[in-house]
Design an enzyme around this catalytic site. Structure first.
Site, PDB file in Angstrom:
ATOM      1  N   CYS A 173      -2.309   9.180   2.107  1.00  0.00           N
ATOM      2  CA  CYS A 173      -1.966   8.548   0.829  1.00  0.00           C
ATOM      3  C   CYS A 173      -3.004   8.921  -0.214  1.00  0.00           C
ATOM      4  O   CYS A 173      -2.711   8.965  -1.405  1.00  0.00           O
ATOM      5  CB  CYS A 173      -1.873   7.043   0.991  1.00  0.00           C
ATOM      6  SG  CYS A 173      -3.287   6.357   1.844  1.00  0.00           S
ATOM      7  N   GLU A 175       0.881  -1.185   0.000  1.00  0.00           N
ATOM      8  CA  GLU A 175       0.000   0.000   0.000  1.00  0.00           C
ATOM      9  C   GLU A 175       0.907   1.219   0.000  1.00  0.00           C
ATOM     10  O   GLU A 175       1.350   1.680   1.057  1.00  0.00           O
ATOM     11  CB  GLU A 175      -0.882  -0.001   1.261  1.00  0.00           C
ATOM     12  CG  GLU A 175      -1.789  -1.209   1.395  1.00  0.00           C
ATOM     13  CD  GLU A 175      -3.042  -1.126   0.511  1.00  0.00           C
ATOM     14  OE1 GLU A 175      -3.284  -0.064  -0.093  1.00  0.00           O
ATOM     15  OE2 GLU A 175      -3.764  -2.127   0.431  1.00  0.00           O
TER      16      GLU A 175
HETATM   17  P1  NAD Z   1       8.196   5.239   4.786  1.00  0.00           P
HETATM   18  O1  NAD Z   1       8.312   4.511   3.493  1.00  0.00           O
HETATM   19  O2  NAD Z   1       9.259   6.182   5.168  1.00  0.00           O
HETATM   20  O3  NAD Z   1       8.055   4.191   5.998  1.00  0.00           O
HETATM   21  C1  NAD Z   1       7.044   3.201   5.994  1.00  0.00           C
HETATM   22  C2  NAD Z   1       7.425   2.094   6.969  1.00  0.00           C
HETATM   23  O4  NAD Z   1       8.539   1.364   6.435  1.00  0.00           O
HETATM   24  C3  NAD Z   1       7.868   2.583   8.355  1.00  0.00           C
HETATM   25  O5  NAD Z   1       7.374   1.713   9.347  1.00  0.00           O
HETATM   26  C4  NAD Z   1       9.363   2.483   8.255  1.00  0.00           C
HETATM   27  O6  NAD Z   1       9.977   2.362   9.530  1.00  0.00           O
HETATM   28  C5  NAD Z   1       9.513   1.207   7.455  1.00  0.00           C
HETATM   29  N1  NAD Z   1      10.838   0.995   6.855  1.00  0.00           N
HETATM   30  C6  NAD Z   1      11.749   1.921   6.509  1.00  0.00           C
HETATM   31  N2  NAD Z   1      12.854   1.314   6.020  1.00  0.00           N
HETATM   32  C7  NAD Z   1      12.622  -0.021   6.042  1.00  0.00           C
HETATM   33  C8  NAD Z   1      13.380  -1.163   5.660  1.00  0.00           C
HETATM   34  N3  NAD Z   1      14.592  -1.067   5.135  1.00  0.00           N
HETATM   35  N4  NAD Z   1      12.814  -2.376   5.828  1.00  0.00           N
HETATM   36  C9  NAD Z   1      11.573  -2.509   6.351  1.00  0.00           C
HETATM   37  N5  NAD Z   1      10.812  -1.451   6.728  1.00  0.00           N
HETATM   38  C10 NAD Z   1      11.330  -0.220   6.579  1.00  0.00           C
HETATM   39  O7  NAD Z   1       6.769   5.984   4.727  1.00  0.00           O
HETATM   40  P2  NAD Z   1       6.179   7.072   5.719  1.00  0.00           P
HETATM   41  O8  NAD Z   1       6.896   8.358   5.522  1.00  0.00           O
HETATM   42  O9  NAD Z   1       6.049   6.528   7.082  1.00  0.00           O
HETATM   43  O10 NAD Z   1       4.685   7.206   5.129  1.00  0.00           O
HETATM   44  C11 NAD Z   1       4.346   8.004   4.036  1.00  0.00           C
HETATM   45  C12 NAD Z   1       4.187   7.184   2.776  1.00  0.00           C
HETATM   46  O11 NAD Z   1       3.271   6.113   2.974  1.00  0.00           O
HETATM   47  C13 NAD Z   1       3.594   7.993   1.629  1.00  0.00           C
HETATM   48  O12 NAD Z   1       4.258   7.653   0.443  1.00  0.00           O
HETATM   49  C14 NAD Z   1       2.152   7.541   1.591  1.00  0.00           C
HETATM   50  O13 NAD Z   1       1.507   7.713   0.343  1.00  0.00           O
HETATM   51  C15 NAD Z   1       2.281   6.113   1.948  1.00  0.00           C
HETATM   52  N6  NAD Z   1       1.032   5.576   2.467  1.00  0.00           N
HETATM   53  C16 NAD Z   1       0.310   4.752   1.667  1.00  0.00           C
HETATM   54  C17 NAD Z   1      -0.900   4.261   2.102  1.00  0.00           C
HETATM   55  C18 NAD Z   1      -1.723   3.368   1.233  1.00  0.00           C
HETATM   56  O14 NAD Z   1      -2.612   2.712   1.773  1.00  0.00           O
HETATM   57  N7  NAD Z   1      -1.494   3.293  -0.069  1.00  0.00           N
HETATM   58  C19 NAD Z   1      -1.377   4.601   3.384  1.00  0.00           C
HETATM   59  C20 NAD Z   1      -0.602   5.439   4.186  1.00  0.00           C
HETATM   60  C21 NAD Z   1       0.604   5.922   3.709  1.00  0.00           C
END
Ligand code: NAD
Length: 509
Positions: free
Chosen positions: A300, A266
């Protein structure tokens, strides 16, 4: 004014230093470093959380594996009953949890409450689903044979959640997974660990009262050195549901795909609204403004692009200008009920805001309103005139910057709409039946969500939620999303006295 924050933290069981690893009713005394939870409102440290190290992770994994052996045998409606009680515990804690979401993530209190309501709604949905894990029965081509499919629990489901929905994303996944007979390991965003700690405190009593085995609902707050590649590469975790940026999602999908595991991805959106000539602007404008400035542009499904028919372009622009001016007067502490826009999550997000605006200017775009950084993490929602193909417009900037552009024909609008890498949410405002139906038809929007006369932002839990292309293709929440959390098995049963082979094959000896 402190908005009763101290009492809220106390009621949610938040201490100055909290353990970050739970297997349900037990908090592990974990060995990793401390994460500070910093409020985006004023930069203050709300509390700290002790992280897991790799040994803690291993303990959780083993506990989860043992719990699965018991949990998968419990009848699904009984698992549903436990989820029902979790929903009630969330109802009781709604105000406090909503306030903590607001304090730790920065969205306004009303949206914090809305997020907790989504958790309650998915619990209710999952309770019903627990009696509807249906498979088909099929007529066999062979006499005295019966065929059917069944859905069985899958195992450990890893949930990696983003900062912007610190509690709901977990619930969308965990409550369905739980009724499906899976056990859950939740790795929340390190930007909002207290919301996760509070959720586990809330469900603890329900799990204890019902003798739910330790290890069905697990929480692991950890750095990516502990819950990064080793987690997503772990073959003991058959499904990873990841919510986050496209960059992280690609990494997770590659690593999980390499071991032929399952993912629900997502990821980022670049959501647009088409405003047709017949659009009722009295409903379109609130839809646009909520979508673009709500949650300070950090959903998102936030509205990032507006594709406006040339005949109504100036009218829409003027109305938006008025609305944005009013909104600017309502930026402030998200716990204050008069506030409409809170802060962005951190100084990194403020830089993303500045960068997006600078890139628009560099490309020759016009800033119609905004372009102002206030104190701390507060920025003024901005909208600008742009061209769709500019790189900055093609990218998702997770801040309140809206791009507007003109179109002449519906074909052109749909082309502009779909001509971005992402495919999450979309909508059209029109009173023209042909336009509305075309937009949601096979030649219309290429997004996972396509709406008519409502905006892009927010969704009800009853529908399957997710998007196409770089949004990742995953679906969670309602409709038949539950199927991803189960393994499917086809059974053929012979209740006759002969062994006829399929396709009439003869094999005699
Ligand atoms: P992010 O990608 O920075 O982090 C997301 C998650 O991934 C966090 O828990 C982070 O700690 C984890 N993560 C980071 N590095 C990792 C690794 N190497 N291995 C495993 N996990 C790791 O995103 P964010 O800034 O927290 O959120 C914003 C983003 O999320 C935006 O792009 C938004 O569109 C998206 N989002 C999408 C949806 C959806 O349903 N499509 C919903 C909410 C947010």
């Amino acid at each position: 004014k402190d908005f009763g924050v101290k009492e809220t933290l106390k009621r949610l069981g938040i201490e100055p230093i909290n353990q970050g690893v739970s297997t349900g009713t037990n908090w592990l005394n974990c060995n990793g470093a401390l994460t500070e939870s910093i409020s985006p409102i004023d930069g203050s440290v709300i509390a700290k959380v002790k992280n897991a190290d790799t040994a803690d992770y291993e303990k959780v994994l083993e506990t989860a594996q043992e719990a699965f052996k018991v949990w998968r045998k419990m009848p699904a409606p009984k698992r549903g009953e436990i989820v029902r009680q979790i929903g009630n515990a969330l109802r009781d804690a709604k105000d406090d949890l909503g306030k903590l979401v607001s304090l730790e993530m920065g969205k306004i209190y009303q949206e914090g409450l809305g997020e907790v309501q989504e958790m309650i709604d998915i619990c209710d949905f999952a309770v019903g689903q627990s009696r509807m894990l249906y498979g088909f029965t099929m007529h066999s081509e062979r006499p005295d044979h019966k065929m059917m499919d069944q859905y069985h629990p899958l195992g450990i489901v890893g949930v990696i959640s983003a900062f912007n929905f610190p509690v709901a994303v977990w619930a969308w996944n965990a409550m369905l997974a739980a009724v499906c007979g899976d056990v859950i390991i939740w790795k929340p965003s390190s930007k909002v660990p207290l919301c996760a700690v509070a959720c586990h405190n809330i469900i603890k009593k329900v799990l204890k009262d019902n003798d739910v085995p330790e290890g069905v609902f697990n929480l692991v707050v950890a750095k990516s050195s502990v819950m990064g590649d080793n987690f997503i590469e772990d073959k003991r975790v058959p499904l990873i549901s990841v919510t986050g940026s496209t960059a992280i999602g690609k990494r997770v999908a590659e690593k999980v795909g390499a071991r032929l595991g399952r993912t629900i991805a997502e990821l980022g959106g670049n959501n647009a609204i088409v405003i047709a000539p017949s659009a009722e602007l009295d409903i379109a404008i609130p839809g646009i403004v909520f979508g673009s400035v709500g949650t300070a542009g950090q959903r998102c499904t936030s509205t990032r692009r507006l594709i406006i028919h040339e005949s109504v372009y100036e009218d829409v622009k003027t109305r938006l200008l008025n609305a944005y001016k009013q909104v600017e007067g309502k930026i402030g502490n998200p716990l204050d009920e008069k506030t409409l826009v809170g802060p962005v999550i951190d100084s990194g997000a403020v830089e993303v805001y500045k960068h997006a605006i600078a890139e628009v200017k560099k490309a020759g775009g016009k800033i119609v309103y905004g372009d102002k950084v206030l104190d701390g993490n507060f920025v003024v929602p901005t909208f600008c005139e742009v061209e769709n193909q500019w790189q900055i417009v093609q990218d998702e900037s997770f801040v309140p910057v809206l791009y507007i552009m003109k179109y002449k024909t519906l074909d052109e609008a749909i082309h502009l709409h779909n001509d971005v890498p992402q495919g999450l949410s979309s909508s059209i405002f029109t009173m023209n039946m042909r336009e509305a139906q075309t937009f949601i038809s096979a030649i219309g929007s290429d997004c996972g969500i396509a709406n008519v006369n409502i905006g892009t932002s927010g969704a009800e839990i009853g529908g399957a939620f997710g998007g196409e292309k770089e949004t990742g293709g995953g679906r969670e929440s309602g409709s038949d999303s539950w199927k991803t959390y189960m393994r499917r098995q086809t059974n053929t049963i012979n209740y006759g006295v002969d062994l006829p082979l399929a396709q009439g094959i003869k094999f005699e000896f």
